[in-house]
Design a protein around this motif. Structure first.
Motif, PDB file in Angstrom:
ATOM      1  N   ARG A   1      36.976 -12.220   9.296  1.00  9.99           N
ATOM      2  CA  ARG A   1      36.556 -10.957   9.908  1.00  9.99           C
ATOM      3  C   ARG A   1      35.439 -10.271   9.129  1.00  9.99           C
ATOM      4  O   ARG A   1      35.462  -9.064   8.893  1.00  9.99           O
ATOM      5  CB  ARG A   1      37.734  -9.999  10.082  1.00  9.99           C
ATOM      6  N   ASP A   2      34.453 -11.082   8.728  1.00  7.29           N
ATOM      7  CA  ASP A   2      33.252 -10.558   8.103  1.00  7.29           C
ATOM      8  C   ASP A   2      32.079 -11.447   8.468  1.00  7.29           C
ATOM      9  O   ASP A   2      32.244 -12.488   9.092  1.00  7.29           O
ATOM     10  CB  ASP A   2      33.415 -10.396   6.582  1.00  7.29           C
ATOM     11  N   TRP A   3      30.873 -11.011   8.099  1.00  7.48           N
ATOM     12  CA  TRP A   3      29.652 -11.731   8.446  1.00  7.48           C
ATOM     13  C   TRP A   3      29.332 -12.752   7.382  1.00  7.48           C
ATOM     14  O   TRP A   3      29.400 -12.464   6.187  1.00  7.48           O
ATOM     15  CB  TRP A   3      28.492 -10.756   8.587  1.00  7.48           C
ATOM     16  N   GLY A   4      28.980 -13.953   7.793  1.00 11.42           N
ATOM     17  CA  GLY A   4      28.615 -15.016   6.873  1.00 11.42           C
ATOM     18  C   GLY A   4      27.524 -15.888   7.457  1.00 11.42           C
ATOM     19  O   GLY A   4      27.074 -15.687   8.587  1.00 11.42           O
TER      20      GLY A   4
ATOM     21  N   GLY B   1      30.310 -22.979  -9.112  1.00 10.75           N
ATOM     22  CA  GLY B   1      30.744 -22.138 -10.222  1.00 10.75           C
ATOM     23  C   GLY B   1      31.828 -21.163  -9.819  1.00 10.75           C
ATOM     24  O   GLY B   1      32.219 -21.059  -8.652  1.00 10.75           O
ATOM     25  N   GLU B   2      32.290 -20.455 -10.814  1.00  9.45           N
ATOM     26  CA  GLU B   2      33.420 -19.546 -10.656  1.00  9.45           C
ATOM     27  C   GLU B   2      33.179 -18.469  -9.601  1.00  9.45           C
ATOM     28  O   GLU B   2      34.095 -18.066  -8.883  1.00  9.45           O
ATOM     29  CB  GLU B   2      33.729 -18.891 -12.001  1.00  9.45           C
ATOM     30  N   GLU B   3      31.926 -18.021  -9.445  1.00 11.50           N
ATOM     31  CA  GLU B   3      31.639 -16.960  -8.472  1.00 11.50           C
ATOM     32  C   GLU B   3      31.779 -17.437  -7.030  1.00 11.50           C
ATOM     33  O   GLU B   3      31.807 -16.634  -6.107  1.00 11.50           O
ATOM     34  CB  GLU B   3      30.250 -16.355  -8.700  1.00 11.50           C
ATOM     35  N   LEU B   4      31.893 -18.748  -6.836  1.00  9.03           N
ATOM     36  CA  LEU B   4      32.066 -19.281  -5.492  1.00  9.03           C
ATOM     37  C   LEU B   4      33.526 -19.630  -5.178  1.00  9.03           C
ATOM     38  O   LEU B   4      33.814 -20.318  -4.201  1.00  9.03           O
ATOM     39  CB  LEU B   4      31.153 -20.486  -5.266  1.00  9.03           C
ATOM     40  N   TYR B   5      34.445 -19.107  -6.000  1.00  7.01           N
ATOM     41  CA  TYR B   5      35.871 -19.199  -5.688  1.00  7.01           C
ATOM     42  C   TYR B   5      36.131 -18.353  -4.455  1.00  7.01           C
ATOM     43  O   TYR B   5      35.566 -17.282  -4.284  1.00  7.01           O
ATOM     44  CB  TYR B   5      36.719 -18.677  -6.855  1.00  7.01           C
TER      45      TYR B   5
ATOM     46  N   VAL C   1      39.824 -22.220  -2.687  1.00  8.87           N
ATOM     47  CA  VAL C   1      38.771 -23.221  -2.890  1.00  8.87           C
ATOM     48  C   VAL C   1      37.768 -22.744  -3.928  1.00  8.87           C
ATOM     49  O   VAL C   1      37.543 -21.547  -4.100  1.00  8.87           O
ATOM     50  CB  VAL C   1      38.008 -23.542  -1.575  1.00  8.87           C
ATOM     51  N   TYR C   2      37.207 -23.716  -4.619  1.00 10.49           N
ATOM     52  CA  TYR C   2      36.009 -23.518  -5.429  1.00 10.49           C
ATOM     53  C   TYR C   2      34.917 -24.277  -4.689  1.00 10.49           C
ATOM     54  O   TYR C   2      34.952 -25.495  -4.591  1.00 10.49           O
ATOM     55  CB  TYR C   2      36.191 -24.062  -6.847  1.00 10.49           C
ATOM     56  N   ASN C   3      33.978 -23.537  -4.117  1.00  7.98           N
ATOM     57  CA  ASN C   3      32.951 -24.137  -3.282  1.00  7.98           C
ATOM     58  C   ASN C   3      31.821 -24.765  -4.084  1.00  7.98           C
ATOM     59  O   ASN C   3      31.391 -24.222  -5.098  1.00  7.98           O
ATOM     60  CB  ASN C   3      32.332 -23.086  -2.361  1.00  7.98           C
ATOM     61  N   VAL C   4      31.348 -25.895  -3.596  1.00  9.98           N
ATOM     62  CA  VAL C   4      30.073 -26.487  -3.993  1.00  9.98           C
ATOM     63  C   VAL C   4      29.258 -26.469  -2.705  1.00  9.98           C
ATOM     64  O   VAL C   4      29.624 -27.122  -1.729  1.00  9.98           O
ATOM     65  CB  VAL C   4      30.227 -27.924  -4.525  1.00  9.98           C
ATOM     66  N   ILE C   5      28.184 -25.677  -2.697  1.00 10.29           N
ATOM     67  CA  ILE C   5      27.447 -25.425  -1.464  1.00 10.29           C
ATOM     68  C   ILE C   5      26.018 -25.939  -1.570  1.00 10.29           C
ATOM     69  O   ILE C   5      25.267 -25.513  -2.449  1.00 10.29           O
ATOM     70  CB  ILE C   5      27.408 -23.914  -1.135  1.00 10.29           C
TER      71      ILE C   5
ATOM     72  N   ARG D   1      30.299 -14.986  -0.522  1.00 13.78           N
ATOM     73  CA  ARG D   1      29.448 -16.143  -0.779  1.00 13.78           C
ATOM     74  C   ARG D   1      28.098 -15.983  -0.086  1.00 13.78           C
ATOM     75  O   ARG D   1      27.060 -16.328  -0.645  1.00 13.78           O
ATOM     76  CB  ARG D   1      30.145 -17.425  -0.322  1.00 13.78           C
ATOM     77  N   ALA D   2      28.098 -15.422   1.124  1.00 14.84           N
ATOM     78  CA  ALA D   2      26.841 -15.175   1.832  1.00 14.84           C
ATOM     79  C   ALA D   2      25.980 -14.179   1.071  1.00 14.84           C
ATOM     80  O   ALA D   2      24.765 -14.337   0.966  1.00 14.84           O
ATOM     81  CB  ALA D   2      27.115 -14.675   3.248  1.00 14.84           C
ATOM     82  N   LYS D   3      26.614 -13.159   0.515  1.00 18.05           N
ATOM     83  CA  LYS D   3      25.880 -12.155  -0.264  1.00 18.05           C
ATOM     84  C   LYS D   3      25.224 -12.791  -1.486  1.00 18.05           C
ATOM     85  O   LYS D   3      24.056 -12.528  -1.783  1.00 18.05           O
ATOM     86  CB  LYS D   3      26.796 -11.014  -0.679  1.00 18.05           C
ATOM     87  N   ILE D   4      25.953 -13.650  -2.182  1.00 24.19           N
ATOM     88  CA  ILE D   4      25.406 -14.350  -3.349  1.00 24.19           C
ATOM     89  C   ILE D   4      24.176 -15.156  -2.950  1.00 24.19           C
ATOM     90  O   ILE D   4      23.133 -15.099  -3.597  1.00 24.19           O
ATOM     91  CB  ILE D   4      26.483 -15.267  -3.988  1.00 24.19           C
ATOM     92  N   ILE D   5      24.290 -15.903  -1.855  1.00 25.04           N
ATOM     93  CA  ILE D   5      23.192 -16.760  -1.391  1.00 25.04           C
ATOM     94  C   ILE D   5      21.989 -15.928  -0.967  1.00 25.04           C
ATOM     95  O   ILE D   5      20.854 -16.205  -1.375  1.00 25.04           O
ATOM     96  CB  ILE D   5      23.673 -17.665  -0.241  1.00 25.04           C
TER      97      ILE D   5
END
Length: 148
Positions: A42-45, A84-88, A97-101, A138-142
């Protein structure tokens, strides 16, 4: 969710796993970025998802874009691989999950926006100066790292 991930989850439950996948950024002629309002969080990604067995990261990006938006990318470019840890991430139902994107940008896109996989509640282009407040982490980080 990918069949591979579903099968893996039957063995490990909701415990953290490393999840490899692709995300794809699509911009329109007004330099606005395409976001999807996700049914699970329920958020934008950004459009994207998990890699299936035997699939390349590029194939994953193109498949996910089509499944989630109805758009077809004929030309995409790898921008970055993030980890990395910020993509948990912990999904609302408890899976961790710990993402590798692998981040791609679509250079040539065709088709009409449609929501046909149940993962999107809305699809909309946003100005980078006026992004929604409910932007998934994760979208914000990217977006912050690569587009602002």
């Amino acid at each position: 969710m990918a069949n591979y991930v579903k099968e893996l989850r039957s063995f490990v439950g909701s415990r953290p796993i490393i999840l490899v996948g692709s995300t794809i950024a699509v911009f329109n002629d007004h330099k606005e970025i395409l976001l999807q309002y996700r049914s699970d969080t329920r958020d934008w990604g950004l459009p994207g998802g998990a890699m299936e067995l035997g699939e390349s990261l590029e194939e994953t990006a193109k498949r996910e874009l089509f499944e989630e938006t109805g758009l077809t990318a004929t030309s995409i470019e790898l921008i970055d691989v993030l980890s990395g840890e910020e993509l948990y991430f912990k999904y609302p139902h408890g899976d961790e999950v710990y993402n590798v994107i692998a981040l791609y940008i679509a250079n040539e896109v065709s088709g009409k926006l449609v929501m046909n996989d149940g993962e999107s509640l809305d699809l909309k282009y946003f100005s980078l100066e006026d992004l929604p407040s409910q932007l998934e982490g994760r979208a914000k980080i990217i977006i912050d790292k690569h587009f602002i």
